[in-house]
Design an enzyme around this catalytic site. Sequence first.
Site, PDB file in Angstrom:
ATOM      1  N   ARG A  37       0.820  -1.216   0.000  1.00 49.36           N
ATOM      2  CA  ARG A  37       0.000   0.000   0.000  1.00 49.36           C
ATOM      3  C   ARG A  37       0.856   1.270   0.000  1.00 49.36           C
ATOM      4  O   ARG A  37       0.448   2.286   0.531  1.00 49.36           O
ATOM      5  CB  ARG A  37      -0.980   0.035   1.179  1.00 49.36           C
ATOM      6  CG  ARG A  37      -2.055  -1.019   1.092  1.00 49.36           C
ATOM      7  CD  ARG A  37      -3.267  -0.642   1.957  1.00 49.36           C
ATOM      8  NE  ARG A  37      -4.106  -1.827   2.143  1.00 49.36           N
ATOM      9  CZ  ARG A  37      -4.524  -2.273   3.311  1.00 49.36           C
ATOM     10  NH1 ARG A  37      -4.198  -1.640   4.428  1.00 49.36           N
ATOM     11  NH2 ARG A  37      -5.283  -3.343   3.394  1.00 49.36           N
ATOM     12  N   ARG A  41      -3.486   6.214  -0.237  1.00 46.86           N
ATOM     13  CA  ARG A  41      -4.072   7.330   0.504  1.00 46.86           C
ATOM     14  C   ARG A  41      -3.092   8.101   1.373  1.00 46.86           C
ATOM     15  O   ARG A  41      -3.397   9.206   1.803  1.00 46.86           O
ATOM     16  CB  ARG A  41      -5.229   6.820   1.369  1.00 46.86           C
ATOM     17  CG  ARG A  41      -6.411   6.341   0.545  1.00 46.86           C
ATOM     18  CD  ARG A  41      -7.449   5.637   1.397  1.00 46.86           C
ATOM     19  NE  ARG A  41      -6.935   4.389   1.940  1.00 46.86           N
ATOM     20  CZ  ARG A  41      -7.619   3.605   2.765  1.00 46.86           C
ATOM     21  NH1 ARG A  41      -8.834   3.969   3.161  1.00 46.86           N
ATOM     22  NH2 ARG A  41      -7.103   2.473   3.214  1.00 46.86           N
ATOM     23  N   ARG A  50      -6.681  10.975  -7.853  1.00 49.08           N
ATOM     24  CA  ARG A  50      -7.915  10.179  -7.791  1.00 49.08           C
ATOM     25  C   ARG A  50      -9.175  11.021  -7.608  1.00 49.08           C
ATOM     26  O   ARG A  50     -10.278  10.489  -7.592  1.00 49.08           O
ATOM     27  CB  ARG A  50      -7.850   9.226  -6.576  1.00 49.08           C
ATOM     28  CG  ARG A  50      -7.139   7.915  -6.774  1.00 49.08           C
ATOM     29  CD  ARG A  50      -8.028   6.759  -7.210  1.00 49.08           C
ATOM     30  NE  ARG A  50      -9.399   6.785  -6.798  1.00 49.08           N
ATOM     31  CZ  ARG A  50      -9.899   6.193  -5.722  1.00 49.08           C
ATOM     32  NH1 ARG A  50      -9.116   5.543  -4.905  1.00 49.08           N
ATOM     33  NH2 ARG A  50     -11.184   6.246  -5.457  1.00 49.08           N
ATOM     34  N   ASP A  86      -6.668  -3.775  -7.667  1.00 48.18           N
ATOM     35  CA  ASP A  86      -7.484  -4.294  -6.578  1.00 48.18           C
ATOM     36  C   ASP A  86      -7.770  -5.760  -6.848  1.00 48.18           C
ATOM     37  O   ASP A  86      -7.878  -6.163  -8.006  1.00 48.18           O
ATOM     38  CB  ASP A  86      -8.801  -3.513  -6.469  1.00 48.18           C
ATOM     39  CG  ASP A  86      -9.545  -3.839  -5.183  1.00 48.18           C
ATOM     40  OD1 ASP A  86     -10.287  -4.853  -5.178  1.00 48.18           O
ATOM     41  OD2 ASP A  86      -9.363  -3.133  -4.180  1.00 48.18           O
ATOM     42  N   TYR A 161     -14.830 -12.770  -0.373  1.00 46.05           N
ATOM     43  CA  TYR A 161     -15.640 -11.606  -0.749  1.00 46.05           C
ATOM     44  C   TYR A 161     -16.855 -12.044  -1.569  1.00 46.05           C
ATOM     45  O   TYR A 161     -17.953 -11.509  -1.408  1.00 46.05           O
ATOM     46  CB  TYR A 161     -14.815 -10.623  -1.576  1.00 46.05           C
ATOM     47  CG  TYR A 161     -13.912  -9.730  -0.766  1.00 46.05           C
ATOM     48  CD1 TYR A 161     -14.433  -8.853   0.182  1.00 46.05           C
ATOM     49  CD2 TYR A 161     -12.536  -9.741  -0.966  1.00 46.05           C
ATOM     50  CE1 TYR A 161     -13.593  -8.013   0.916  1.00 46.05           C
ATOM     51  CE2 TYR A 161     -11.699  -8.907  -0.238  1.00 46.05           C
ATOM     52  CZ  TYR A 161     -12.234  -8.052   0.704  1.00 46.05           C
ATOM     53  OH  TYR A 161     -11.409  -7.227   1.428  1.00 46.05           O
TER      54      TYR A 161
END
Length: 353
Positions: A37, A41, A50, A86, A161
């Site tokens: 990561r 962010r 983004r 992702d 998921y």
Amino acid sequence: MNLSADHPLKDGRTAQSPLITAYRGGRPSRKPVWFMRQAGRSLPEYRQAREGIGMLESCLRPDLAAEITLQPVRRHDVDAGIFFSDIVIPLKLAGVGVEIVPGVGPVLESPIRTAADVAALPRLEEAALEPIREAVRLTVAELGTTPLIGFAGAPFTVAAYMVEGRPSRDHLGPRTMMHGDPGTWAALMEWTADASGRFLRAQIEAGASAGQLFDSWAGSLGLEDYRRFVAPFSSRALDHVRDLGAPLVHFGTGTSELLGAMYEVGVDVVGVDYRLSLHEANRRLGGRVVLQGNIDPAFLSAPWNVLESHVREVVRAGASAPGHVVNLGHGVPPETDPDVLTRVVELVHSITH
């Protein structure tokens, strides 16, 4: 090896890089470090890039995915880019209804819970992967001698998921299916293994120099369940790329008890989360496996002297293994000060013994 002659592993750009050298158990010219990561962010330039663009859309716009992948390499001087994507992108590209809901995570239009649901899943076609290939080509053209690591979700995490239809804390749905309806479970895991495998292959063929399989939720399983219901399918996912000869990494969270089995699916490197010391991970793996990890992300917001001492201890512990790539024991928290990551990279590169 089926890589083209102009692939970075073949044409001299990345084969001798610190990362690939360490992944192959050699002696790198400097201690390699990158962060899970690292693109995302924590970086103001990421938030700017983004702005107003959904997560899955940003993954599927090649120019944007390439730019986001490159941002932390430029800023931190890390030894690898990790492809920005992702784990549900292969589902999206196959035509499965899925969105990333801000503050929630991946949410499926219709959870996959029966044999009929699995039978109705569309196949991920090669042509659908073209935006991924293009993003990798754009990224690799800019990276030069810095390798790109390809990325895919391990079949269990993707299937978890799909069964739950959204993120879950305990993964009861997939765990119930594997025991209560093992035939449907196996069919679902075959589908996810092939989707993730094709996704990873597209990245490596297009220029990624290594591949990492992320099994974020495997830590919810005991060893016997992992060996029986999960490991064969993780191995199947990796079967899609073994002939390419790129180093392969396997990482999961909460997987201290599974490390041996995770290695046995057939990888070169095992990622270790922050819960287990690298000394102990190396002991459990018989001293024969290159390790990646495992700075505790919680230390990134601690005073610098506390973080520095922790990083030095991780490097010391990693030296017991046949090879070591410094990383976090999980992803970069969004609130991390980017300057701290840059300092960590400088520190790791300064350690020469």
